[in-house]
Design an enzyme around this catalytic site. Structure first.
Site, PDB file in Angstrom:
ATOM      1  N   ILE A   1     -14.065   1.571  -2.340  1.00 34.09           N
ATOM      2  CA  ILE A   1     -14.843   2.116  -1.218  1.00 34.09           C
ATOM      3  C   ILE A   1     -16.036   2.913  -1.752  1.00 34.09           C
ATOM      4  O   ILE A   1     -17.165   2.762  -1.283  1.00 34.09           O
ATOM      5  CB  ILE A   1     -13.964   2.996  -0.306  1.00 34.09           C
TER       6      ILE A   1
ATOM      7  N   THR B   1      -5.469   7.520   5.941  1.00 38.15           N
ATOM      8  CA  THR B   1      -4.973   6.143   5.978  1.00 38.15           C
ATOM      9  C   THR B   1      -4.380   5.836   7.339  1.00 38.15           C
ATOM     10  O   THR B   1      -3.890   6.742   8.027  1.00 38.15           O
ATOM     11  CB  THR B   1      -3.863   5.942   4.915  1.00 38.15           C
TER      12      THR B   1
ATOM     13  N   GLU C   1      -1.734   4.419   7.583  1.00 39.37           N
ATOM     14  CA  GLU C   1      -0.288   4.573   7.346  1.00 39.37           C
ATOM     15  C   GLU C   1       0.267   5.832   8.014  1.00 39.37           C
ATOM     16  O   GLU C   1       1.470   5.930   8.232  1.00 39.37           O
ATOM     17  CB  GLU C   1      -0.001   4.671   5.843  1.00 39.37           C
TER      18      GLU C   1
ATOM     19  N   ARG D   1       9.114   4.454   0.861  1.00 38.82           N
ATOM     20  CA  ARG D   1       7.845   3.863   1.245  1.00 38.82           C
ATOM     21  C   ARG D   1       6.984   4.850   2.030  1.00 38.82           C
ATOM     22  O   ARG D   1       5.766   4.798   2.002  1.00 38.82           O
ATOM     23  CB  ARG D   1       8.150   2.661   2.111  1.00 38.82           C
TER      24      ARG D   1
ATOM     25  N   TYR E   1       4.008   8.189   0.825  1.00 42.52           N
ATOM     26  CA  TYR E   1       2.538   8.163   0.883  1.00 42.52           C
ATOM     27  C   TYR E   1       2.049   8.646   2.248  1.00 42.52           C
ATOM     28  O   TYR E   1       1.226   9.560   2.352  1.00 42.52           O
ATOM     29  CB  TYR E   1       2.067   6.727   0.618  1.00 42.52           C
TER      30      TYR E   1
ATOM     31  N   LYS F   1       3.458 -15.326  -1.857  1.00 45.33           N
ATOM     32  CA  LYS F   1       4.784 -14.783  -1.548  1.00 45.33           C
ATOM     33  C   LYS F   1       4.744 -14.055  -0.206  1.00 45.33           C
ATOM     34  O   LYS F   1       4.014 -13.074  -0.057  1.00 45.33           O
ATOM     35  CB  LYS F   1       5.233 -13.829  -2.656  1.00 45.33           C
TER      36      LYS F   1
ATOM     37  N   TYR G   1       9.603  -5.451  -3.612  1.00 46.31           N
ATOM     38  CA  TYR G   1       9.205  -4.047  -3.794  1.00 46.31           C
ATOM     39  C   TYR G   1      10.301  -3.155  -4.378  1.00 46.31           C
ATOM     40  O   TYR G   1      10.033  -2.037  -4.783  1.00 46.31           O
ATOM     41  CB  TYR G   1       8.805  -3.428  -2.440  1.00 46.31           C
TER      42      TYR G   1
ATOM     43  N   TYR H   1      12.264   0.189   0.399  1.00 41.28           N
ATOM     44  CA  TYR H   1      11.053  -0.269   1.068  1.00 41.28           C
ATOM     45  C   TYR H   1      11.294  -0.346   2.572  1.00 41.28           C
ATOM     46  O   TYR H   1      12.386  -0.638   3.030  1.00 41.28           O
ATOM     47  CB  TYR H   1      10.608  -1.647   0.540  1.00 41.28           C
TER      48      TYR H   1
ATOM     49  N   ASP I   1       8.716  -1.011   6.402  1.00 38.25           N
ATOM     50  CA  ASP I   1       7.369  -1.449   6.770  1.00 38.25           C
ATOM     51  C   ASP I   1       7.058  -1.069   8.198  1.00 38.25           C
ATOM     52  O   ASP I   1       7.955  -0.781   8.990  1.00 38.25           O
ATOM     53  CB  ASP I   1       7.256  -2.966   6.596  1.00 38.25           C
TER      54      ASP I   1
END
Length: 386
Positions: A26, A136, A138, A179, A182, A248, A328, A332, A334
């Protein structure tokens, strides 16, 4: 250079920007934009400068003298406060932001995204300097919709999955699901910045990127980055395509994502830089809700685009399914869907993304194909030790 004006018609005065993490994906695009289209000065701080070398030399460049590179790690460098004091605005892009690390290096992830960012916020607040902090998407975690029964019609209702800066809750998995280390660190630094604004008058803007894509992003292991490690989904797929391997698909590739072209996103950041009255005190989603796909659809589209830019035929079996545990490791988790609401950025800055998913993939894969071919050529040309 003709007088440039802000969104309210006022002339834009040249400023000095301290950019932390200027040598990354960025940062390199933002430095390019600032050098080629504005009169602003940049103090570019990073550990590496490979991605901005073309802006630093030779001295005959039209912007020579407006960008200075300072090689430093913000973790332990006494020069940091002095550089922030020299600037009018600090932009903090420094972070560990590859999902494979959230599980395997949770401590590094928390330290890098929270502890290491603390002095930056503190120095900006104490010296009355404006801060644009990169967070983020996230931080939103999982959507409310993901907790509804699989067959619930409400899952199709935008109220349950579109993510709004000022009203959506931040929902994370349990503590053992590392996970979320972060997202949690990023959320806490956002809360700290917000509190500095409320209690001490810090002028801040927080950016929540939704999958910014383009040339120079992430790394291709062993080519323009470390051989170990797993980059983010798009770079993982690029990697497979370049090496003629099947893509994958983690847990069947059912997660949904939106992708925005880096050059569109940088336009939004420039508007924040040059319109402080409109951007201060705000959190902005920066993404493209029109470019929404499942990870499986992304894999199919990238396979087609790559065949076009490389002239190479696709594999007979272009994808292979793999479990998240296998890919992972333990811990993990998601988020199901990440669709940004664009109301606030549109109202404050009039920004809308333009580039379609096909076009941004074509630009990115053309660049990566060329970079990979050049790297292979170099490695073949190197004389081997006898």
């Amino acid at each position: 250079m003709a007088t440039r004006t802000d969104l309210d018609g006022r002339p834009i005065k040249p400023i000095t920007i301290c950019m932390i993490g200027a040598g990354g994906f960025i940062g390199s695009h933002l430095c390019e934009k600032l050098m080629s289209e504005t009169p602003h000065k940049v103090l570019a701080l990073d550990v590496y400068n490979d991605k901005i070398k073309h802006l630093l030399e030779p001295d005959s460049l039209p912007w020579a003298g407006r960008i200075q590179f300072h090689r430093l790690n913000i973790k332990h460098d006494s020069r940091l406060e002095g550089l922030i004091k020299m600037a009018d605005l600090t932009i903090n892009l420094a972070a560990i932001c590859t999902p494979a690390d959230y599980n395997t290096r949770p401590l590094d992830t928390i330290y890098s995204n929270f502890i290491d960012a603390l002095p930056v916020v503190k120095y900006c607040s104490e010296n009355n300097k404006r801060l644009i902090h990169f967070s983020t998407c996230e931080v939103y975690g999982k959507t409310i919709g993901s907790f509804l029964p699989k067959d619930s019609p409400l899952r199709q209702d935008p109220a349950y999955y579109v993510l709004k800066e000022d009203t959506s809750p931040c929902i994370f998995g349990s503590i053992e699901k590392q996970r979320w280390s972060y997202a949690c660190a990023k959320q806490l630094i956002e809360r700290l910045i917000y509190a500095e604004g409320a209690e001490n008058g810090l002028e801040f803007t927080i950016v929540r990127p939704f999958n910014w894509i383009g040339p120079r992003m992430d790394f291709i292991p062993g080519i323009d980055g470390p051989s170990e490690g797993v980059p983010r989904v798009l770079a993982c797929f690029s990697n497979n395509l370049l090496r003629h391997e099947p893509l994958k698909l983690v847990d069947g590739g059912q997660s949904q994502r939106t992708f925005v072209y880096i050059k569109d996103a940088i336009e939004a950041v420039l508007l924040m830089i040059e319109n402080p009255d409109r951007a201060n005190g705000h959190i902005f989603n920066v993404g493209n809700p029109n470019n929404e796909v499942t990870v499986r659809q992304l894999a199919e589209m990238m396979t087609k685009v790559y065949a076009k830019v490389s002239g190479e035929p696709s594999l007979d079996s272009p994808t292979v399914d793999i479990s998240s545990k296998e890919f992972y490791g333990e811990g993990y988790d998601d988020s199901d869907k990440r669709i940004p609401d664009m109301t606030i950025i549109n109202k404050q800055l009039g920004w809308n993304p333009k580039t379609s998913l096909w076009d941004l993939l074509e630009s990115t894969l053309t660049y990566q194909h060329r970079t990979y071919a050049e790297a292979i050529k170099k490695s073949i040309a190197k004389p081997t030790a006898s």
